[in-house]
Scaffold this motif. Structure first.
Motif, PDB file in Angstrom:
ATOM      1  N   GLY A  62     -14.415  -0.614 -55.158  1.00 59.35           N
ATOM      2  CA  GLY A  62     -14.500  -0.354 -56.591  1.00 59.35           C
ATOM      3  C   GLY A  62     -13.880   0.960 -57.012  1.00 59.35           C
ATOM      4  O   GLY A  62     -14.013   1.373 -58.160  1.00 59.35           O
ATOM      5  N   GLY A  63     -13.232   1.648 -56.075  1.00 57.84           N
ATOM      6  CA  GLY A  63     -12.634   2.942 -56.382  1.00 57.84           C
ATOM      7  C   GLY A  63     -13.369   4.062 -55.671  1.00 57.84           C
ATOM      8  O   GLY A  63     -14.292   3.835 -54.872  1.00 57.84           O
ATOM      9  N   ALA A  64     -13.001   5.278 -55.958  1.00 57.06           N
ATOM     10  CA  ALA A  64     -13.611   6.435 -55.296  1.00 57.06           C
ATOM     11  C   ALA A  64     -15.035   6.649 -55.804  1.00 57.06           C
ATOM     12  O   ALA A  64     -15.311   6.550 -57.005  1.00 57.06           O
ATOM     13  CB  ALA A  64     -12.771   7.671 -55.546  1.00 57.06           C
TER      14      ALA A  64
END
Length: 545
Positions: free
Chosen positions: A445-447
């Motif tokens: 989902g990203g960082a």
């Protein structure tokens, strides 16, 4: 009880060490037996009142006020004893009634201790409730601190014993060597200190001897370090212990004199020497005849246990890496030079057949530059740095300047983002002073930020006030006493965190945990998106540092 309560109240508000010593010495001089003896036992951690537990105290309060309201009150105040002391009303009274006025027939400290000590688990809460009814708010706070054993007033057992030494004109180490043979309320000890009686004879076999500690090596000390003057050995990352076997009695002490033998029965059984040695307690794995040291996290599996299973003993065997010899077959060696004590240590360790004691090896060097290189690249990750000891140094209790130095490796640092905060205890109970922080990790989902450690020291009082203000203004969620603070890419607080090492951890979502983390500075200049990433820590972990 009023005098003891006043002492605790003044100690917690007194930052100066010398001022604390004065308060303690005055209390011991002017308070009669046995009250002062029970106070001494409480201050040194030697008072145990098993009939009362924190859960029982919460149950007592639940009879007087709504549990949810109490939980909110506890969260606001931050200290269980202080919260109960403030909300308590005499049984039969009502919530919101005026505070109980100061009483003139309050129970003595000895009456409180002796009554509760003689109580059963079922009787304990009733006794506490009766004493709470008889005390004012400060007295109730002191009583609750007493019965739970959690004083948290910034006074160590060593400082308390120094106050005793001051009133008697004695050396604190003389009191330390007697301590394990003394029993509360210490009437014989006070009689000796005041010149009314003979020096108590220590009835304890295999007693603790106060330990010698090292000073950090500073820049202006470097010129002293030569191979002719100082021996070098590795500084191992375990816990410092004193192992004593005398007259058939075997004990294992921490550096403060706490007996931890129950947590390490395998080490006690293997202590087949006759004498007292100073060393590092480690756990490890068998490699033929020897045991190779494991990490500190493995040692933690064995610490703070009243009982230990056979399975844990087998999987995490304990051993001692010996540094020094204090007593050899009845002969006190502490006044001999380190060179001679080291020779006697080698001979004594050679008599052990259990293979659970080995020698911390000396580190040869020809120059300071060579020694500095070895300090920076030790042969094992469990090594924290070097110990430097004058060949001619006697074993002097305390922390004298010059005979011994510790030259630790430079700490690692990482920029992390504050994620959660919790209030401290004692003097810090009104501040958010315990901080959980994280670094960035790439996910589907990203960082996102993942926790890697928790720190509660390293910052100044001014910085503590700044962080506390940030937490209060930026809280986004509450989980009981824990506050989640904003930690987004562009909004949050970056902390520069110093730490001694890393280890694998299943408790942290990141998979790693820091060893001895502390806040080294606040990075108000840095946005959270520029904080470090988990790859930085993974690389450090892979390198063995």
């Amino acid at each position: 009880m009023e005098r003891f309560a006043d002492l605790l109240d003044r100690l917690i508000l007194t930052p100066s060490r010398n001022a604390k010593l004065t308060l303690l010495a005055n209390y011991f001089r002017t308070t009669p037996d046995p009250d002062r003896g029970w106070a001494l036992a409480a201050l040194t951690g030697d008072l145990d009142l098993p009939a009362v537990k924190p859960a029982m105290l919460r149950a007592l309060v639940a009879e007087q006020m709504d549990e949810v309201l109490f939980a909110y009150s506890y969260d606001y105040v931050g200290d269980l004893a202080e919260t109960i002391a403030l909300v308590w009303h005499e049984r039969g009274g009502t919530a919101g009634a005026p505070p109980t006025p100061l009483r003139h027939n309050t129970p003595s400290l000895s009456a409180v201790v002796e009554t509760i000590a003689a109580s059963s688990r079922s009787e304990g809460p009733r006794c506490v409730a009766e004493f709470l009814d008889a005390l004012d708010a400060t007295g109730r706070w002191a009583l609750l601190k007493l019965v739970t054993g959690g004083l948290r007033i910034g006074v160590s057992a060593r400082l308390t014993k120094q106050a005793l030494a001051d009133i008697g004109g004695k050396e604190v180490n003389e009191i330390e060597e007697l301590w394990h043979g003394l029993v509360p309320p210490y009437a014989d000890l006070f009689a000796w200190l005041e010149g009314r009686g003979e020096k108590p004879s220590s009835a304890a076999l295999a007693p603790f001897r106060p330990m010698m500690l090292a000073q950090p090596l500073e820049e202006n000390d470097l010129a002293r370090i030569t191979q002719d003057a100082y021996a070098a050995e590795w500084k191992w990352d375990g816990i410092r212990v004193q192992a004593v076997s005398e007259g058939g009695v075997r004990r294992l002490y921490t550096r403060t004199g706490e007996d931890i033998g129950d947590a390490f029965p395998d080490m006690i059984e293997a202590l087949d020497i006759e004498g007292a040695i100073d060393g590092e307690l480690l756990v490890g794995r068998r490699e033929g005849e020897a045991i190779a040291p494991g990490s500190f996290s493995e040692l933690q599996q064995r610490l703070n246990r009243k009982a230990v299973s056979g399975k844990l003993i087998a999987s995490h065997p304990a051993f001692i890496r010996a540094y020094d010899c204090l007593v050899d077959r009845g002969e006190d060696l502490r006044t001999l030079p380190f060179r001679e004590r080291r020779r006697r240590l080698e001979d004594l360790v050679a008599t052990s057949l259990a293979k659970r004691i080995d020698l911390s090896p000396l580190v040869p060097y020809d120059s300071l530059d060579e020694l500095a290189g070895k300090r920076g690249m030790p042969p094992a990750p469990i090594i924290e740095g070097l110990m430097l000891k004058r060949w001619d140094s006697v074993y002097e209790p305390g922390r004298p300047k010059g005979p011994w130095f510790k030259w630790k490796r430079d700490p690692h640092t990482v920029d992390a983002v504050l994620m959660y905060a919790q209030r401290g205890h004692g003097k810090r109970s009104s501040f958010y002073s315990d901080y959980t922080f994280g670094v960035w990790k790439e996910t589907e989902g990203g960082a996102e930020l993942v926790p890697v450690g928790k720190a509660y020291f390293g910052f100044t009082d001014e910085e503590l006030a700044q962080i506390d203000r940030f937490v209060r203004r930026n809280t986004v969620n509450r989980f009981g006493p824990v506050r989640e603070v904003v930690h987004e890419a562009e909004k949050g607080l970056v902390l520069e965190v110093a730490f001694e090492g890393l280890q694998r951890s299943t408790r942290h979502k990141s998979g790693v945990a820091m060893r001895f983390p502390r806040v080294s500075r606040l990075r108000w200049d840095k946005p959270p998106r520029e904080a470090d990433r988990i790859e930085t820590l993974e690389a450090l972990l892979a390198s063995g540092d």
